[in-house]
Every structure is written in structure tokens, then in C-alpha cells.
Scaffold this motif. Structure first.
Motif, PDB file in Angstrom:
ATOM      1  N   GLY A  53      -5.404   1.542  -3.113  1.00  0.00           N
ATOM      2  CA  GLY A  53      -6.059   0.350  -2.576  1.00  0.00           C
ATOM      3  C   GLY A  53      -6.077   0.365  -1.058  1.00  0.00           C
ATOM      4  O   GLY A  53      -5.349   1.140  -0.415  1.00  0.00           O
ATOM      5  N   HIS A  54      -6.954  -0.467  -0.496  1.00  0.00           N
ATOM      6  CA  HIS A  54      -7.100  -0.595   0.956  1.00  0.00           C
ATOM      7  C   HIS A  54      -7.445   0.739   1.611  1.00  0.00           C
ATOM      8  O   HIS A  54      -7.085   0.997   2.761  1.00  0.00           O
ATOM      9  CB  HIS A  54      -5.833  -1.175   1.589  1.00  0.00           C
ATOM     10  CG  HIS A  54      -5.513  -2.551   1.097  1.00  0.00           C
ATOM     11  ND1 HIS A  54      -6.077  -3.677   1.622  1.00  0.00           N
ATOM     12  CD2 HIS A  54      -4.724  -2.952   0.079  1.00  0.00           C
ATOM     13  CE1 HIS A  54      -5.639  -4.733   0.972  1.00  0.00           C
ATOM     14  NE2 HIS A  54      -4.824  -4.324   0.023  1.00  0.00           N
ATOM     15  N   GLY A  55      -8.116   1.605   0.875  1.00  0.00           N
ATOM     16  CA  GLY A  55      -8.523   2.890   1.446  1.00  0.00           C
ATOM     17  C   GLY A  55      -7.374   3.855   1.654  1.00  0.00           C
ATOM     18  O   GLY A  55      -7.523   4.858   2.342  1.00  0.00           O
ATOM     19  N   GLN A  56      -6.230   3.561   1.084  1.00  0.00           N
ATOM     20  CA  GLN A  56      -5.062   4.435   1.263  1.00  0.00           C
ATOM     21  C   GLN A  56      -4.783   5.178  -0.040  1.00  0.00           C
ATOM     22  O   GLN A  56      -5.243   4.787  -1.109  1.00  0.00           O
ATOM     23  CB  GLN A  56      -3.840   3.617   1.677  1.00  0.00           C
ATOM     24  CG  GLN A  56      -4.069   2.753   2.901  1.00  0.00           C
ATOM     25  CD  GLN A  56      -4.446   3.573   4.116  1.00  0.00           C
ATOM     26  OE1 GLN A  56      -3.751   4.508   4.505  1.00  0.00           O
ATOM     27  NE2 GLN A  56      -5.578   3.244   4.727  1.00  0.00           N
ATOM     28  N   THR A  57      -4.004   6.233   0.084  1.00  0.00           N
ATOM     29  CA  THR A  57      -3.694   7.036  -1.096  1.00  0.00           C
ATOM     30  C   THR A  57      -2.197   7.297  -1.182  1.00  0.00           C
ATOM     31  O   THR A  57      -1.495   7.212  -0.175  1.00  0.00           O
ATOM     32  CB  THR A  57      -4.377   8.413  -1.021  1.00  0.00           C
ATOM     33  OG1 THR A  57      -3.943   9.074   0.160  1.00  0.00           O
ATOM     34  CG2 THR A  57      -5.887   8.311  -1.026  1.00  0.00           C
ATOM     35  N   LEU A  96      -3.839   9.957  -5.266  1.00  0.00           N
ATOM     36  CA  LEU A  96      -4.401   8.869  -6.078  1.00  0.00           C
ATOM     37  C   LEU A  96      -4.612   7.645  -5.194  1.00  0.00           C
ATOM     38  O   LEU A  96      -3.847   7.418  -4.250  1.00  0.00           O
ATOM     39  CB  LEU A  96      -3.452   8.510  -7.226  1.00  0.00           C
ATOM     40  CG  LEU A  96      -3.282   9.560  -8.325  1.00  0.00           C
ATOM     41  CD1 LEU A  96      -2.111   9.191  -9.234  1.00  0.00           C
ATOM     42  CD2 LEU A  96      -4.552   9.698  -9.142  1.00  0.00           C
ATOM     43  N   PRO A  97      -5.647   6.864  -5.490  1.00  0.00           N
ATOM     44  CA  PRO A  97      -5.890   5.684  -4.650  1.00  0.00           C
ATOM     45  C   PRO A  97      -4.856   4.595  -4.917  1.00  0.00           C
ATOM     46  O   PRO A  97      -4.434   4.399  -6.061  1.00  0.00           O
ATOM     47  CB  PRO A  97      -7.288   5.230  -5.093  1.00  0.00           C
ATOM     48  CG  PRO A  97      -7.495   5.817  -6.440  1.00  0.00           C
ATOM     49  CD  PRO A  97      -6.657   7.050  -6.530  1.00  0.00           C
ATOM     50  N   ILE A 104       0.932  -0.754   8.524  1.00  0.00           N
ATOM     51  CA  ILE A 104       0.095  -1.691   9.288  1.00  0.00           C
ATOM     52  C   ILE A 104      -0.675  -2.659   8.387  1.00  0.00           C
ATOM     53  O   ILE A 104      -1.017  -3.752   8.800  1.00  0.00           O
ATOM     54  CB  ILE A 104      -0.867  -0.900  10.201  1.00  0.00           C
ATOM     55  CG1 ILE A 104      -1.450  -1.817  11.291  1.00  0.00           C
ATOM     56  CG2 ILE A 104      -1.976  -0.233   9.413  1.00  0.00           C
ATOM     57  CD1 ILE A 104      -2.081  -1.072  12.429  1.00  0.00           C
ATOM     58  N   ILE A 105      -0.899  -2.254   7.131  1.00  0.00           N
ATOM     59  CA  ILE A 105      -1.660  -3.133   6.227  1.00  0.00           C
ATOM     60  C   ILE A 105      -0.680  -4.019   5.466  1.00  0.00           C
ATOM     61  O   ILE A 105       0.118  -3.528   4.661  1.00  0.00           O
ATOM     62  CB  ILE A 105      -2.543  -2.297   5.285  1.00  0.00           C
ATOM     63  CG1 ILE A 105      -3.552  -1.495   6.123  1.00  0.00           C
ATOM     64  CG2 ILE A 105      -3.272  -3.170   4.278  1.00  0.00           C
ATOM     65  CD1 ILE A 105      -4.321  -0.468   5.359  1.00  0.00           C
ATOM     66  N   LYS A 106      -0.777  -5.288   5.746  1.00  0.00           N
ATOM     67  CA  LYS A 106       0.249  -6.212   5.260  1.00  0.00           C
ATOM     68  C   LYS A 106       0.450  -6.177   3.748  1.00  0.00           C
ATOM     69  O   LYS A 106       1.592  -6.076   3.291  1.00  0.00           O
ATOM     70  CB  LYS A 106      -0.070  -7.632   5.734  1.00  0.00           C
ATOM     71  CG  LYS A 106       1.095  -8.573   5.629  1.00  0.00           C
ATOM     72  CD  LYS A 106       0.776  -9.879   6.324  1.00  0.00           C
ATOM     73  CE  LYS A 106       2.024 -10.754   6.331  1.00  0.00           C
ATOM     74  NZ  LYS A 106       1.777 -12.018   7.006  1.00  0.00           N
TER      75      LYS A 106
END
Lengths: 284, 795
Positions: free
Chosen positions: A124-128, A121-122, A176-178
């Protein structure tokens, strides 16, 4: 450099570990460790780039810790586990772990209804958040023991890290994504997964202050294997890497470092496929 | 209203609407991947078809004030060109979750619905103009055709200088010009209103510029989320947008040996997802890291090789050639924006590799270059194209790729020197798919040249890539020993190597069994057919007739796959293919709802009409066959014109202009409509068969020539066929109109429905069966339509 070295050394003393061995140099336990920790913090020796709340793995100081338990949506979790089991994953410990961690808490509100479907499932920020079956399989491949130290590269929602705490409390996770790191940190604290140490930083460099690790999971590999991670893997340790797009993990890769430090990899293939002669299918 | 002004406006609106098709293709490729290319054409046809139906039903209401309607609709069309892309951007479509979550289908539908609006409005504008007096219609029609043809060419030219957002603004501006031309004469207020609206909206665009967003799953979106990331250069052209990204956590060096690190670099990102690194390596020795990739192998067989690099990108493969002291390196780069970036702003950041004295950069596609040169090379290097994750997820499944075909490898093998080696590298996908297909394709090319693939091929792999080596001469024992040594030192496994003694086939990167080795042995022996038949994925060699190298899923074996991988099955469904299926389903549904269902209001007149079955059959077949041929040519010309966007411009423009000319001329002949239909059908069948057998050889004559010439040749090539095709519809319509007028709207409707279905169905048919079958099916449809025409209504 001295700064980092001394920091690392003091930390090792504090945690009773040195050169990767589990020898308690200081037997006095909690109080002395806390003194050292406070001293560390006071000296400002924490590494830059960490989330404020995650600079110190505080939960390590607790002797007894049991993962939190949740009753909400337990039926759905059980159904999810039955689904995972139907794929011939029958490791009881892994299944039990999967039945305990509340996946719906790690999924954005909009997708909460689908939290226990066996799908990625997503977040956000292109991550799942990974497909539950893949989380179970990756957990199984790491063959964790209570004393195992695990590094996760790519915290995402924090769900995988939460599942890992059902096996070991020594879980370190780098994101890595704050915004994701901060959200995961808050979420894990709120849910009571205190031992998990989440840090905002570049996973390429691993977390050398806590190296070496018994197991490393890299959830964001893009065709390159960061050399620092291989260095931080304990001899005999295992690194698991999902292969494929984040929403379409097709198989896992296992990197093993032998006692001499030589690295070899294995593909844990998804399919028994060569040659797939259909008339012989039943005999496979 | 003066005729000239009306026709100018029609031409301008036609120009804008064709431009819109191409601009939407560009914008959607940028946001997602290429999947929406055919969807745009089908939505455009749906819009035109639905507007035809609406005008049929509302004709009596529109006619009394048709000029006002014309002006209003043109104004709305212009406005919708600005608003539709912005609104579509708000739809939270995650293409990647299509395999997991059916609710995404609704989002696809929403994007289509928003794209539909401007095409519907444009169709209505042109349709109302064609409601004019009969003697004026031919001129209006000609204006429509000239505008469409010009629109295709000018939009591609405009893409050279305008960004995607700028292109939409320019098209909207064009639309306003058209609307201004349609202002009813003697009424100043509408003129002022439209001019005012145009100025206000264009001013708004200038003050609040719109930027097409990228899917959050594209690599550029990911890079932007990393702290410290900067876009240091951005450029855009018809072949895509190129961003140059720099940052402390921006890294891309795939395929290196485990634990090997890469020097500092920035990353070139094309259309948000195709990555190519620009390494800052001032000295030759700095490129040593590339010697840890599997594509280094052929260089170890030569002392100072002459190298050809297909796809120069950021220059890593040029660096590898220089590291091995290549005496001469020719590197092909299709995208002029990349060449400009490398020799311009990136000149001091690794781009200097393009400027080395021994390096020649050529702005050509591989097939075109090889057709134009007789030079020979010791090493021809084909680096992996397409991102690793995207390849695995089947994002390119329905994308034509003429680089990895038997004909392409055949041509490359012909350009090898005596001891030359062709080196093809693919991502190592678990389970192996495109890697094995590359091997089988190379083997087929060698067989075509009368060589034994078992003696001329080798294959090696590491954890990330697999490399196929095709030798011009049989592999010698010395070469085998050298390669074995190279592999041992770099921890590469050998999949297949003739004359090698005891190779390590499954040692460094272990699989449960030596799958690659077993597969290679099978593919290069008499067991090939049995292996291909039994293998879970389709890894058969790809040809120019069916150039879908990335489409490996065998749908008939899906149950077996599901049985084997259980919950992971959706991860193996090819997203590109799924999108095409979704587009087909929605296109057909949309055509039924928007084109055919509204006509039920006229069902009584239909029931009382004679020979309706013949009318339905004839116009259905015409719609199908026209679009089958057009889409078939569109795909076929991708090789010739080097890129889908050029192919779309040339083929769509060419077909519109020449078929329109055919329609216009069909009225001029003295023969009866049925006679015209018979002659046209015969001409189409004969011409199509001639194309089928001669087209490849005809195009090969000029494949190596410059783009403007090829573009002109493409237009001239489709001209006779399109001209003949243009006769069928108006002649049939005239016959029906003269004898059974109530059937005319149904003829339009059925034709529109079939056109939409064929547009989205053709790529799927070509993927499964190849272009040859597409052409044959179209010819068959035309032949049957020609035969049916004798039953069209008569007095």
C-alpha cells in the motif's frame, strides 16, 4: 535549540552513551535509567513528529531480550531460505535470521499466500515489502554485531527491521508515511519485536537523538543522499542503499565513512559483466 | 430518417470514437506510463472487428428494426464513454508487478475488456449505418471518414483547454448528440428519453466529477502521502498534466555529490512521475550546489559561454549556466504548460530564472529548433530525461526517443562553436547501460563527421550520474588538466579522458572493477564490435531508424543474465517491453475469440466455398500491411510532430480520411476489381519505397517550421499512400462478394484479426529491428497480396 540539546544530553546519560562512546556513566542500571526516562517524559522533552508509542525506545531498558520465535509456515520459510541460498548467499547467520522472521505477518492479507515467494509484494501507499533475497543481501552487507546500532529509513511493513533484531536489539526505524508507521509499530509490538523503535517522521533528518549509527539503511533514496544521514553515520560505519525502483532493486550501494570522516561509495554490482564474452563464460 | 441526419450522426459518433482513442491514451499515460498507447489502438480495432462479426451473425435480426438498434447502441456508446474509464480505474492493476506476478496479466485483460466496450458499440453503430441501401453507403462512409479526421484534430485542440476528465465528459456529450440525431423519426418518447438521459448523466458528471487516479507507484502519489504536501498549481494539456508540489518532505535534487544539500524548492511533476525541481535561488551564488553535479564540467572550460539547454524544466540547468556566467542561455522547453507555470504562478518561487535578461526560453523540441537555427553554442547541455527508478526498471523501453540518436547528436555537434562541448548526462545504472549507449552514440556521431572519437570524447561519473563530453576539437592537455581538477575537487571518477595523466578511474565511487573505464576504452577502440557482441546488455548506438535508447535488454542473453543475477532477474526485465508482449498476446487471443471464433457458426458455408485460401491470405496480408504501415508512420512522425499524441492525431486522422477516400473512389473506377488491386498494390510498393528513401529528407525541409504547418505537411505526406491503400480492401471485398458471398464475413474477420495483431506487434518489431524493417515487411505484404489477388474467386 537548548531544548533539543538538553534532551539529547539527558538521553545520552540515561543510555550510558556520550559522544558516541559506549561508556556507562551511570552504573546503577535499570532503575536509574527508568527514573530518568520518566523524568524526560514528564518534562515533555520527547521530539515532535514521533508516534506516541515510539517516543521512547523502551526495550533498550531490558537487559535480556531474545527475538520471538514462530512455528507457523516454517516449512515455507525454509523453502524460501533454500531459494535465497541457491543465489550463492551462504551467510549462515543471515539465513538463520531469514528462517525465523514470519514474513507472512508483514504482508497484507490479500497477498499472504505469496508471502514466501521470492518476490517483492505491495503493502500500500506505493511501497513494497522487499524481495526476501534483497533483505538477506542488505542484512549481510551491514555486517552487524550485537552492540551495533542501526537506523533504517523507510520502515515500510517492518519486516527488514524484524530481521535486523536477529542480530542486534538497537534498531531504529523512521517511516515518513504515517499510516505505514503506525501499522508497522502495532505489528511489531504484536509480534513481540519490542526493541525496534519506529518513528513517524521525515527520514531525511535521520534520528539525531540516537546518532551516531554503526549502520544505516535507506530504502527510499531517490537520487539524493541526505547530508544529515551521512553526519549521523559513525566513522567506520556503513550505509546501504538499494538502487533501482522499489519493486526492481537491481543492486546495492554501500557508503562508507572512514575514520577521518571522509565518505566514499561503492556499488555492489549485481552482475559480473564486463566484458562478457560468451565463449569464456565458463572461465569466469 | 432523413439521410442528412443519419450521416451527421455517423460523423459525430466517428468523431467521438477517434477522440476516445486519444483521450484513453492520455488517461492511461497519466495513470500508468505510455505503455497503453498502442494497446488502445489495438483494442479499438478489436472492438470494430468484433462488432463486424456480431453484425454479420445478427444481421437478419437487426435489419427489421435497424433504426431502433442504431439509436440504442449510440446511446449506450455515449454512456460507456463515461463509465468505462471509471470502471477501468477500479481494476487494481500494478504494472510494476507484471514481472513478478502473472496474476497482473488478468488485470491488464480486465482493463482492456473495459476499454473494448465503447469501441465495440461505436463499431456497431457505424456498421449498422452501413447496412443501409447500397446507393446510400458511399455517403455514410464519407461521413464516417470526415468525422474521424475531424475527431483527431478537434480532440487535440480540446486537450488544450479541457482536463482529461473533462475530455471524456465532452466526448460523451458529443456521443449523446449523435444518439439524439438517430432517434427514429415521429417517435417523441425515445427523443425525450435520450435527451433526459444525456442531461441526467452530464449533470451527474458535473456534480460528482471523476478524477483519473494515478498509479500508487508514481512519484506524485508518493508525495501526496507525505504530511504537509500541497499541490500549489495544476495545469493540463496534450503533452501531459503538470502538478506543482510543495511540502516539507518534498525534495528532488538528484545527482548531487554525496552529502551536498540543495536550496528550498518545489517540484514540477509531469504526468505524475517526471520530476523537475524549481529551486528558489535569488542570487547567482545560490546555484553553487549545481556545481556539484557532473554536468558542471564543460562550463569550467569557458569564461562566458553561450549555452543551449535542452529541456529547461524547472530551470536547474539554466541556473548552472548562469552560475558559470553564461553570456547567453537559450533553453528549450517542449511543454507550453511548464513555460506558463514558470513565468506565471512560479515567477516568485524560482520561476524567475526563465525571465532573466540573458535567458531565452523557446517552446520547441531540440531537433526542430536545431533544424531551424544556424546559431552556435559553446556548451550544449542535455540533462538526463526520465526518472532514475523508471529508467532502471525499463519503463521507457518501448518508447521512441529521438533525442539520443546518432542523427540528433550529429546535429548538435554541428551547432557547437570552435571549442564547443556537447554534454550528455545519464543516470548511472548498475550495471552501466544507457550511459555507455550515450557514449557509443556520441562516438558514432563524431565518426559520421570524420572525427576521431578517442580524441574528442571524455566521460566522467559520480555515484548517481555519468556525463559524456563530446568536443568539437580534440581535447587539449590544458582542457584535460582542468577537467581532472574539476573531478578531483568534486569527487567525480574519470571514465575516459584523453591526454590525462594518471586519472582516478575508480576511486570515489568504486565498482568491483573500473567497468566504465574499461568499457569506454573498448568502445572507442577497434575492440568495439567485440565488446558490443559480448556485453550483457545492448548498448549499441541508437539511430532514428531504431530510436529505442532505453531498450537495452538482450533477450537472447536472458539465460546468462539469470545465471548471473539469480533471483534479481525479474528486476532487469524491461516493464515497457513486457507490457508490449502482454498486449500482443492478449490482442491476438482477443481477436481469435471475439472476431474469428463466432464465425464458426458459418463454417459450413466456408467449407463449401472455393478459393478460400486466397481470400484468407489476401485479407490477412492486407490487415497486417495496413497496420504495419500506419503504426510505422505513427512512430516515424513522432520526431516530426514532436510528440506521440500529435503524431497519433495526424497519422490516424490522415490515414483514416485518405484511405477512406481511396475506398470511396475505388467504386468509381471503371476497371475490374482485380485490375484496381494490381494497380493499387504497385502504387503502394513504389510509394513506400520512395518514402523509405526520401521521407527523412522531405520532412527535414520543414522540421523547423511551426506546428500547424508541420501537421498539414504530415497529413499531405501520408495522403497518396493512404489513398492507394484504401483501394485494396473494398476492391477485394467486391470481388469476393460478387463471386463467393459466404466468404465475405470471413474476409472481414481475418482482416480484423490481422489488424489487431499488427497494431500491437509493430512496436515490438520496430524495437528489435527498426522502422526500415517494418516498412519493408509492409511493402512485402502488399506485394504478395497484390500477387495473390489473381486467385481471388471468379465466376
Amino acid at each position: 535549540m537548548w531544548h533539543a540539546l538538553s534532551s539529547s544530553f539527558i538521553w545520552s546519560l540515561a543510555m550510558g552513551k556520550f559522544n558516541g562512546e559506549q561508556k556507562p556513566l551511570l552504573k546503577s542500571g535499570r532503575a536509574l535509567r527508568w527514573i530518568l526516562l520518566v523524568a524526560l517524559a514528564g518534562l515533555g522533552l520527547a521530539q515532535p513528529g514521533m508516534c506516541a508509542a515510539s517516543e521512547e525506545p523502551q526495550a533498550e531498558s531490558k537487559e535480556e531480550w531474545t527475538p520471538p520465535r514462530f512455528d507457523e509456515r516454517q516449512k515455507e520459510r525454509n523453502a524460501m531460505v533454500r531459494k535465497i541460498k541457491s543465489y550463492a548467499l551462504e551467510d549462515e547467520a543471515v539465513l538463520k535470521a531469514m528462517s525465523r522472521v514470519p514474513r507472512h505477518e508483514f504482508v497484507p492479507e490479500a497477498n499472504s499466500r505469496r508471502a514466501y515467494k521470492d518476490t517483492p509484494l505491495p503493502i500500500g501507499h506505493g511501497q513494497t515489502i522487499s524481495q526476501p533475497y534483497m533483505v538477506a543481501e542488505m542484512t549481510r552487507q551491514r555486517k552487524l554485531k550485537p552492540e551495533s546500532k542501526v537506523l533504517e529509513i523507510g520502515t515500510g511493513s517492518g519486516y527488514q527491521a524484524a530481521v535486523l533484531t536477529e542480530f542486534t536489539r538497537h534498531v531504529y526505524s523512521v517511516e515518513i508515511i504515517k499510516p505505514l508507521a503506525e501499522a508497522a509499530q502495532k505489528r511489531l509490538k504484536r509480534l513481540g519485536y519490542d526493541p525496534i523503535n519506529v518513528r513517524h517522521g521525515d527520514g531525511y533528518y535521520g534520528w539525531k537523538e540516537h546518532a551516531p549509527f554503526d549502520a544505516i539503511i535507506v530504502t527510499c533514496a531517490a537520487g539524493q543522499m541526505p547530508p544529515p544521514l551521512i553526519k549521523q553515520l559513525k566513522p567506520g560505519g556503513r550505509m546501504v542503499i538499494p538502487v533501482g525502483a522499489p519493486f526492481a532493486v537491481q543492486s546495492l550501494m554501500l557508503v562508507k565513512k572512514d575514520k577521518e570522516g571522509e565518505v566514499r561509495s561503492r556499488s555492489l554490482m549485481a552482475v559480473r559483466f564486463v566484458p562478457l564474452v560468451r565463449k569464456d563464460k565458463s572461465s569466469e | 430518417m432523413p439521410l442528412f441526419r443519419l450521416r451527421l450522426a455517423v460523423a459525430v459518433v466517428s468523431m467521438a470514437v477517434i477522440g476516445l482513442e486519444l483521450a484513453l491514451r492520455r488517461a492511461l499515460s497519466l495513470r500508468f506510463w505510455h505503455h497503453f498507447a498502442y494497446m488502445v489502438i489495438s483494442v479499438a480495432l478489436l472492438g470494430f472487428g468484433a462488432s463486424g462479426t456480431a453484425l454479420t451473425l445478427l444481421r437478419e435480426k437487426i435489419l427489421p428494426r435497424w433504426r431502433t438498434w442504431l439509436w440504442c447502441l449510440a446511446l449506450l456508446f455515449s454512456l460507456s464513454m463515461l463509465l468505462a474509464p471509471r470502471a477501468a480505474q477500479q481494476v487494481p492493476l500494478d504494472v510494476h508487478f507484471l514481472a513478478w506476478n502473472l496474476s497482473q496479466v488478468g488485470n491488464v485483460l480486465a482493463v482492456e475488456a473495459l476499454m473494448f466496450v465503447p469501441f465495440f458499440l461505436a463499431g456497431a453503430v457505424i456498421g449498422i449505418a452501413l447496412m443501409d441501401r447500397p446507393e446510400n453507403i458511399a455517403g455514410h462512409y464519407a461521413a464516417n471518414l470526415v468525422g474521424s479526421g475531424l475527431g483527431a484534430v478537434l480532440t487535440v485542440l480540446a486537450m488544450q483547454v479541457l482536463s482529461t476528465a473533462g475530455l471524456f465528459t465532452a466526448l460523451a456529450g458529443l456521443g449523446f448528440v449523435g444518439a439524439a440525431g438517430l432517434v427514429p423519426w415521429r417517435r417523441a418518447s425515445p427523443a425525450l428519453t435520450s435527451a433526459g438521459a444525456a442531461v441526467a448523466i452530464l449533470l451527474l458528471c458535473w456534480l460528482a466529477p471523476w478524477e483519473p487516479t494515478l498509479s500508487q507507484y508514481k512519484m506524485l502519489s508518493y508525495f501526496k502521502d507525505l504530511e504537509g504536501t500541497k499541490i500549489i498549481h495544476q495545469t493540463e494539456g496534450p503533452l501531459g498534466r503538470v502538478d506543482v508540489v510543495e511540502g516539507p518532505a518534498v525534495r528532488h535534487a538528484p545527482g548531487l555529490k554525496l552529502g551536498c544539500s540543495a536550496p528550498p524548492h518545489v517540484v514540477l511533476v509531469t504526468d505524475g512521475d517526471q520530476l523537475s525541481s524549481v529551486f528558489d535561488c535569488p542570487k547567482r551564488e545560490d546555484w553553487a550546489f549545481m556545481d556539484q553535479t557532473t554536468r558542471t564540467a564543460p562550463y569550467h572550460l569557458f569564461s562566458r559561454p553561450r549555452s543551449l539547454i535542452i529541456g529547461a524544466g524547472g530551470g536547474a540547468d539554466i541556473g548552472l549556466a548562469l552560475y558559470h556566467r553564461s553570456s547567453e542561455t537559450v533553453a528549450l522547453e517542449m511543454n507550453p504548460q511548464i513555460i506558463a507555470a514558470m513565468t506565471g504562478p512560479l515567477r516568485h518561487r524560482g520561476g524567475s530564472i526563465y525571465l532573466k535578461p540573458s535567458v531565452t526560453i523557446i517552446n520547441r523540441q531540440a531537433r526542430g529548433y536545431l533544424a531551424a537555427t544556424d546559431r552556435e553554442f559553446d556548451v550544449i547541455q542535455v540533462p538526463p530525461v526520465g526518472a532514475f527508478a523508471a529508467s532502471g526498471a525499463g519503463l521507457y523501453a518501448t518508447q521512441e526517443c529521438y533525442l539520443y540518436t546518432v542523427e540528433s547528436f550529429h546535429r548538435m555537434l554541428e551547432h557547437l562553436s570552435g571549442d564547443g562541448v556537447l554534454c550528455i548526462t545519464r543516470w548511472a545504472l548498475p550495471p552501466p547501460r544507457t550511459e555507455l549507449r550515450a557514449l557509443d552514440t556520441a562516438a558514432a556521431a563524431l565518426r559520421e563527421l570524420g572525427l576521431d572519437p578517442a580524441a574528442h570524447l571524455a566521460m566522467i561519473r559520480n555515484w548517481a550520474t555519468a556525463t559524456v563530453l563530446a568536443f568539437n576539437r580534440p581535447v587539449t592537455a590544458e582542457q584535460a588538466a582542468t577537467l581532472q581538477n574539476v573531478c578531483e575537487q568534486r569527487h567525480f571518477d574519470i571514465c575516459y579522458l584523453p591526454r590525462a595523466g594518471d586519472p582516478k578511474v575508480n576511486y570515489f565511487h568504486q565498482l568491483p572493477r573500473p567497468y566504465y573505464h574499461e568499457a569506454a576504452i573498448a568502445l572507442l577502440s577497434r575492440e568495439r564490435d567485440a565488446f558490443l557482441e559480448g556485453y550483457l546488455f545492448d548498448v549499441r548506438a541508437t539511430t532514428d531508424d531504431r530510436p529505442y535508447f532505453f531498450h537495452t535488454l538482450r533477450w537472447q542473453l536472458l539465460p546468462v543474465l539469470a545465471e548471473q543475477v539469480g533471483g534479481r532477474t525479474p528486476a532487469f526485465l524491461e516493464l515497457g517491453y513486457l507490457m508490449s508482449v502482454a498486449a500482443l498476446a492478449q490482442g491476438v487471443l482477443g481477436a481469435v475469440v471475439l472476431i474469428l471464433l463466432p464465425l464458426l457458426a458459418r463454417v459450413r458455408s466456408l467449407l463449401s466455398s472455393r478459393r478460400k485460401a486466397a481470400v484468407f491470405g489476401y485479407f490477412l496480408l492486407l490487415g497486417l500491411s495496413f497496420m504495419l504501415l500506419e503504426m510505422g508512420f505513427l512512430q516515424k512522425f513522432i520526431l516530426y510532430l514532436a510528440h506521440p499524441i500529435y503524431s497519433a492525431a495526424g497519422v490516424i486522422g490522415g490515414f483514416l480520411v485518405f484511405s477512406g477516400l481511396g475506398s470511396y473512389c475505388s467504386r468509381l473506377w471503371r476497371a475490374r476489381p482485380k485490375r484496381i488491386i494490381t494497380l493499387a498494390a504497385a502504387a503502394i510498393v513504389l510509394l513506400s519505397l520512395a518514402y523509405f528513401f526520401l521521407l527523412d529528407d522531405w520532412l527535414a525541409l520543414t522540421l523547423g517550421r511551426a506546428m500547424p504547418l508541420r501537421f498539414a505537411v504530415a497529413c499531405v505526406t501520408v495522403a497518396p499512400l493512404a489513398f492507394a491503400m484504401g483501394h485494396m480492401f473494398p476492391a477485394g471485398l467486391r470481388q469476393v462478394s460478387a463471386n463467393q458471398p459466404p466468404l465475405v464475413p470471413w474476409a472481414w474477420g481475418v482482416n480484423g484479426f490481422a489488424s489487431v495483431a499488427a497494431t500491437v506487434g509493430t512496436p515490438l518489431l520496430a524495437t528489435e529491428a527498426g522502422f526500415g524493417h517494418v516498412i519493408f515487411l509492409a511493402v512485402l505484404c502488399y506485394a504478395v497480396a497484390g500477387a495473390i489477388s489473381r486467385w481471388l474467386p471468379e465466376k
